[in-house]
Design a protein around this motif. Structure first.
Motif: not given
Length: 165
Positions: A151-163
């Motif tokens: 539908k043209g809606v932009v969303r931001n996915e955030v990935f929080q990583y630890r080594r």
């Protein structure tokens, strides 16, 4: 489960191309960017993102390329996998991704991949259209992925990583 995988695949495939197109054009690269600039990305990472547990790994740079993998898990089961290639290309870097269902059937056509155009690289950040990797200390990274739905809606996915290695 297979229906969910295909629905998710369709969402990502539909969303990836428009999200890439919606981003500003990559700035011209003034001088070649060696892959060694982002050696900090190499290793095995675990964290959270896309509503589940994620695992990502990157090989050390070798001959202008770094190979990587990603898996999203929900409810103790894999949702999808990615094989990734980060490579020196046209004086900058290029990120190429191929997606797979849990049974390893591919999303993209045989000779296709989802490609992200290079924006910039530094000692602590690697930016492409629609995805940015940022080092947040020696053993943490944050990835921001911008997706557009049908539908043209932009969303931001955030990935929080630890080594973890």
């Amino acid at each position: 489960m297979r229906l969910i995988g295909f629905a998710f695949a369709a969402l990502l495939l539909v969303s990836a191309a428009p999200a890439l197109a919606a981003q500003p054009a990559a700035a011209p690269v003034a001088k070649p960017v060696p892959l060694e600039t982002v050696r900090w990305l190499a290793g095995r990472w675990e964290g959270e993102g896309m509503g589940g547990h994620t695992v990502e790994g990157w090989a050390d740079p070798h001959l202008g390329q770094m190979a990587g993998y990603f898996t999203l898990y929900k409810d103790g089961k894999p949702v999808f996998h990615e094989m990734m290639l980060l490579e020196e290309h046209d004086g900058g870097l290029r990120l190429r991704i191929k997606h797979f269902n849990p049974d390893f059937t591919g999303w993209e056509e045989k000779d296709r991949s989802t490609d992200f155009k290079f924006v910039s690289a530094s000692a602590d950040e690697l930016a492409f259209t629609a995805i940015t990797f940022r080092r947040d200390g020696p053993d943490r990274i944050v990835i921001n992925l911008r997706l557009r739905d049908d539908k043209g809606v932009v969303r931001n996915e955030v990935f929080q990583y630890r080594r973890i290695r």
